[in-house]
Design an enzyme around this catalytic site. Structure first.
Site, short mmCIF file in Angstrom:
data_model
loop_
_atom_site.label_atom_id
_atom_site.label_comp_id
_atom_site.label_asym_id
_atom_site.label_seq_id
_atom_site.Cartn_x
_atom_site.Cartn_y
_atom_site.Cartn_z
N GLY A 122 22.22 37.65 -2.68
CA GLY A 122 22.14 36.36 -2.01
C GLY A 122 23.24 35.37 -2.36
O GLY A 122 23.23 34.24 -1.89
N MET A 124 26.61 35.75 -1.92
CA MET A 124 27.73 35.70 -0.99
C MET A 124 27.22 35.77 0.44
O MET A 124 26.03 35.74 0.68
CB MET A 124 28.70 36.83 -1.30
CG MET A 124 29.37 36.65 -2.65
SD MET A 124 30.53 37.94 -3.01
CE MET A 124 29.49 39.35 -3.26
N ARG A 357 20.44 50.35 -3.56
CA ARG A 357 21.16 50.04 -4.80
C ARG A 357 20.15 50.05 -5.94
O ARG A 357 18.93 49.98 -5.69
CB ARG A 357 21.83 48.67 -4.72
CG ARG A 357 20.84 47.56 -4.49
CD ARG A 357 21.52 46.22 -4.31
NE ARG A 357 20.55 45.23 -3.89
CZ ARG A 357 20.84 44.08 -3.34
NH1 ARG A 357 22.08 43.75 -3.10
NH2 ARG A 357 19.89 43.22 -3.02
N HIS A 477 21.66 19.99 -14.02
CA HIS A 477 20.95 19.21 -15.03
C HIS A 477 19.60 19.85 -15.34
O HIS A 477 19.23 20.08 -16.49
CB HIS A 477 20.78 17.78 -14.51
CG HIS A 477 20.00 16.89 -15.44
ND1 HIS A 477 18.66 16.65 -15.26
CD2 HIS A 477 20.36 16.25 -16.55
CE1 HIS A 477 18.23 15.86 -16.22
NE2 HIS A 477 19.25 15.60 -17.03
N SER A 794 28.81 34.71 -44.81
CA SER A 794 28.12 34.60 -43.53
C SER A 794 29.05 33.83 -42.60
O SER A 794 29.42 32.68 -42.90
CB SER A 794 26.79 33.88 -43.69
OG SER A 794 26.18 33.75 -42.43
N TYR A 881 24.67 42.45 -41.03
CA TYR A 881 23.57 41.91 -40.22
C TYR A 881 24.06 40.80 -39.30
O TYR A 881 25.16 40.26 -39.49
CB TYR A 881 22.43 41.37 -41.11
CG TYR A 881 22.80 40.12 -41.87
CD1 TYR A 881 22.63 38.85 -41.29
CD2 TYR A 881 23.32 40.19 -43.15
CE1 TYR A 881 22.99 37.71 -41.98
CE2 TYR A 881 23.67 39.05 -43.85
CZ TYR A 881 23.51 37.81 -43.25
OH TYR A 881 23.86 36.67 -43.92
#
Ligand code: PEP
Ligand code: MG
Length: 913
Positions: A122, A124, A357, A477, A794, A881
């Site tokens: 939706g 394009m 698709r 916003h 870190s 990590y």
């Protein structure tokens, strides 16, 4: 425009390149392309080619490949070779069909549709019925024996072409159409007869002339060239740009344009059109799912003018077609080895496939379908791991709509701006939201429905259960604010017309008023009629657990959470966090009962007073840390010493000045006035223009060592106390914002000294590490030095990004939108780690650090620790990590597992985009 002949001088920039095959034909049982050519043909074009080759009923046509779009983007036109190849393909199509585009007794009509490599549903543009003009419409009327159908098709073309190609507002056409319905006293579009539609066409042409300053083109070839170029331009419309940004799709790819012979679903009661999925895209359940309408064109199914019928009904109306459709789609799913999303049209009893698709699905559906496909033997467990986007796991952590027993009528679909579910009564203004939402036992869920929200709506947004807007994108916003609030939002639902004055919302021809119930699904962008039930988050969902049990053995790096309080730590553990990667201790000081002590500490102008204030904070910090240690039961807890500049704990300078001025005028003798003046003096002393680079981080602990002492004491006293209760601890004390070895040594010495003091006093030792954040470029460059003192690193990539780019984290949004739209930056570097620059510093930091200390523990605790692409990078550079906010722990776990699996299986993440 592309048809214009190029002046000699421009030949250079639009080179003819006959070597490039721009146009790929499909039809008559074979196609030039195939399903693998998504780069060139886009998903839709590749699917059409593949279906044609498989002998499925696909209307013939041709795909103009993405290179032509890229060319168009570079030069604002395509080369004449594209035009030539397109003309050749058109002739081929005309021969095959025995028709001529827009000409003769049986005119050929075509659709022109976009289709990029990654599906962007939706976003394009599409144009249908192309080839109709004042003559061919009459031929179509005669041939179909249905003038109403012919005129309706023509007016749709003018409307679509006017909007998409000539960029005339949709509303201009709608006004004409609505006025005609009013004049004829009809309610439904389908009630307008051929004569009325002819009148609409005449009016539409006037709209075109007025707004586009030209006539609607009668030449079908001109229509085709203009439509193709408009489809190429739609690659760069705002919605498509937003979509690419959030889905991490490159702007460079371009879209293909598919030109295909029209088949009509609106030729009477034996014709129809529909869309469907081979599995339920919301839940993943294996069921034939979709909807259709008889005697309708594609847009009727999605526009909501008429209510589509569940696809199972087709079995009753046309059993043969239904069985053929089921058979074809089952074959397609087997062929593609993934859930399919398909479009079909039935023209006078004959089925045509228009698209297939890999279907988009929610996180829940992705997990369930992946498991089921493994159980059905369709895919392997290893493949299944890549069938779920890591970010989709967020769906398991937010409430969702219970669709099992409910009747789900989707009114409109907007952008999935902020995930989760919300059910409530409609209100149209923020003030009403506050009034209607109530408090405590009288609490009442409301959905704030607006055209767009503005900062003035914040109070209403805060109390609303969810937000729906009819305009605006993923960074509007409403979208940004709700994501920050963790509140469900559907934005830019274009089919919803909001009339704030009349207190009305119109959608699907229905009117909704204040107090009516609606349900929002912020994960899929659906707006649903009525009051559905919601289901709570389920991180322990058995299917999720099963899925993760396949993925997790591939994960090499740990996942910790950023959490400052025990509640968040407990939550993070439930999501599978293996420790705390960052506890920002400053967050503990903002609580109401602590801020006065913090301020007293800052106001102190000598060490003695400062220590006295810190002493009051000590027991509070100690209990905070004890809570964290207990919650994590022996897992690592990385505690960062105070980082932000002290003025952040004091009242704002401007507010103080106003308060002083008011007091001076009203109560000049008030003792408060004197106190405020003292505070203002200190605020001014501490005032910094760029606090992010100022008196913060380890600079605080070096200038006021007693702060470090107090925090270290609180940590070790808490750890000792917790261990005495039989709970193991593993503290990692982290020094923020170091740039030099001496800074590190200075702070580490204090921490270690205090540790020894506490252990001696309490007659008990606990295990701990002292390390640092690497968040300044210099720290990365001298990491071998710093590692002499630091036992772990870190990477604070929030600050490292800010200091590497020289962007301020707080102000970057003023420039970022332009940088992104101009393509200067591909992504927001504060969200997705910049591998080239910041990433290079990370690589250097790790390499140097481990040169000094081969077993150095390395992690990341910036926002990037929860972003899948950045997690992949962290895996690649050998971190131990990643740490992220609790709600991103599941995402990070899967992203890390996928990174490990790609390595091990040597596959490229074959994700469903
Ligand atoms: C960082 O800079 O990446 C970090 C985690 O610290 P903070 O966001 O608190 O500055
Ligand atoms: Mg930082």
């Amino acid at each position: 425009m592309a048809t214009t002949t190029l002046p000699e001088t421009e030949i250079e920039i639009t080179p003819k390149n006959p070597a490039v095959k721009y146009v790929y034909f499909f039809g008559g049982g074979k196609a030039d392309g195939n399903g693998k050519m998504k780069d060139e043909l886009g998903g839709k074009g590749a699917g059409l080619a593949e279906m044609t080759n498989a002998g499925l009923p696909v209307p013939p046509g041709f795909t103009i490949q993405t290179e032509a779009c890229r060319e168009y983007m570079r030069h604002n036109q395509v080369s004449s070779e594209v035009d030539r190849q397109m003309e050749e393909a058109l002739q081929h199509l005309e021969q095959l069909q025995g028709q001529k585009l827009g000409k003769g007794d049986n005119p050929l009509l075509v659709s022109v549709r976009s289709g990029a490599k990654f599906s962007m549903p939706g976003m394009m543009d599409t144009i249908l019925n192309l080839g109709l003009n004042d003559q061919s419409v009459e031929a179509l009327a005669r041939r179909s024996g249905n003038p109403r159908f012919a005129y309706d098709s023509y007016r749709r073309l003018i409307q679509m072409f006017g909007n998409v190609v000539l960029e005339i507002e949709k509303a201009e056409f709608e006004k004409v159409f609505d006025a005609k319905k009013k004049q004829k006293k009809t309610k439904l579009d389908t009630d307008l007869d051929a004569k009325a539609l002819k009148e609409v066409i005449a009016e539409y042409k006037k709209v075109v002339k007025k707004h586009a300053k030209r006539d609607f083109p009668q030449d079908s070839h001109e229509q085709l060239v203009m439509a193709r170029d408009a489809v190429f331009r739609s690659w760069n419309n705002d919605r498509a740009n937003h979509y690419r940004r959030i889905n991490n799709i490159s702007d460079e790819l371009g879209t293909a344009a598919n030109v295909q012979a029209m088949v009509f679903g609106n030729l009477g009661e034996t014709s129809g059109t529909g869309v469907g999925f081979t599995r339920n895209p919301a839940t993943g359940t294996k069921e034939f799912y979709g909807e259709f309408l008889m005697n309708a064109q594609g847009e009727d199914v999605v526009s909501g003018v008429r209510t589509p019928v569940p696809i199972l009904e087709l079995q009753k109306i046309m059993p043969d077609v239904y069985n053929q459709l089921r058979d074809i789609t089952t074959r397609l799913e087997k062929h593609y080895r993934d859930m399919q999303d398909f479009e079909f049209t039935i023209q006078e009893g004959k089925l045509y496939m228009l698209q297939t698709r890999n279907g988009k699905r929610t996180g829940l559906a992705a997990v369930r379908a992946a498991i089921q496909m493994v159980e059905e033997g369709l895919i392997t467990k290893e493949e299944a791991i890549f069938r779920v986007e890591p970010n989709q796991l967020y769906d398991f952590l937010v409430p969702r709509l219970d669709e099992k027993k409910a009747k789900v009528e989707v009114l409109a679909t907007g952008l999935p701006a902020s995930p989760g579910a919300a059910v409530g009564q409609i209100v149209f203004t923020a003030d009403e939201a506050v009034t209607k939402a109530g408090h405590g036992a009288k609490k009442n869920p409301v959905i704030l429905v607006r055209g767009e929200t503005t900062p003035e709506d914040i109070h209403g947004m805060e109390v609303a259960a969810g937000i729906l807007t009819s305009r605006g994108g993923m960074t509007s916003h409403a979208a940004v604010v709700t994501r920050g609030m963790g509140k469900c939002c559907v934005a830019g639902a274009g089919d919803v017309q909001v009339d704030e004055h009349a207190r009305e919302m119109r959608v699907k021809g229905q009117v909704f008023r204040e107090g009516d119930w609606i349900s929002l699904d912020g994960t899929t962008g659906r707006v649903i009629r009525g009051k559905l039930n919601t289901l709570d988050a389920s991180p322990d969902d058995p299917e999720l657990t099963k899925f993760l049990s396949w993925a997790e053995p591939f994960r090499k790096i740990g996942v910790r959470a950023n959490a400052d309080i025990p509640r968040d730590a407990i939550q993070a553990r439930a999501f599978g966090a293996e420790g705390i990667g960052l506890c920002r201790t400053e967050h503990m000081f903002f609580a109401e009962d602590r801020i006065p002590h913090m301020r007293a500490m800052i106001m102190a102008d000598n060490e003695k007073d400062r220590r006295a204030a810190l002493k009051k904070l000590l027991p509070m910090q100690r209990s905070d840390f004890a809570g964290l240690f207990r919650a994590m039961e022996g897992l690592p807890v990385t505690i960062r010493l105070l980082d932000p500049p002290l003025h952040e704990f004091l009242p704002k300078r401007e507010e103080l000045m106003v308060e002083i001025a008011v007091l001076q005028a009203t109560k000049p003798k008030s003792p408060k006035l004197k106190e405020l003046k003292t505070i203002l003096r200190r605020v001014e002393e501490l005032h910094e223009f760029n606090p992010m680079l100022g008196h913060r981080g380890c600079r605080l602990g070096i200038t006021y060592p007693e702060i470090t002492e107090m925090q270290a004491r609180a940590i070790f006293e808490a750890a000792v106390a917790v261990e005495k209760d039989g709970v193991k601890t593993h503290a990692e004390v982290m020094i923020p914002l170091t740039a030099t070895l001496k800074e590190m040594a200075n702070q580490a010495a204090i921490v270690r000294r205090v540790a020894d003091e506490v252990f001696a006093e309490k007659k008990k030792k606990v295990h701990y590490l002292v390390g640092t954040m690497i968040e300044l470029p210099r720290a990365a460059l001298v990491a071998d030095e710093i590692a002499k003192e630091a036992e772990f690193f870190s990477f604070g990539t929030n600050d490292l990004t800010q200091t590497t780019f020289g962007f301020s984290r707080d102000d970057v949004n003023k420039i970022l939108p332009t940088y992104l739209s101009e393509g200067i930056l591909k992504q927001d570097p504060f969200a997705v780690l910049d591998r080239e620059g910041v990433g290079e510093l990370v690589r250097i930091g790790i390499k140097l650090g481990r040169k000094t200390r081969p077993k150095l523990e390395v992690g990341i605790c910036g926002e990037h620790g929860g972003d899948p692409s950045s997690v992949e990078f962290c895996h690649q550079v050998g971190m131990d990590y990643v740490a992220c906010s609790p709600f991103r722990v599941l995402t990070a776990r899967l992203a890390a597992a996928q990174a490990g699996a790609s390595d091990k299986l040597k596959v490229e993440g074959g994700r469903t985009k």
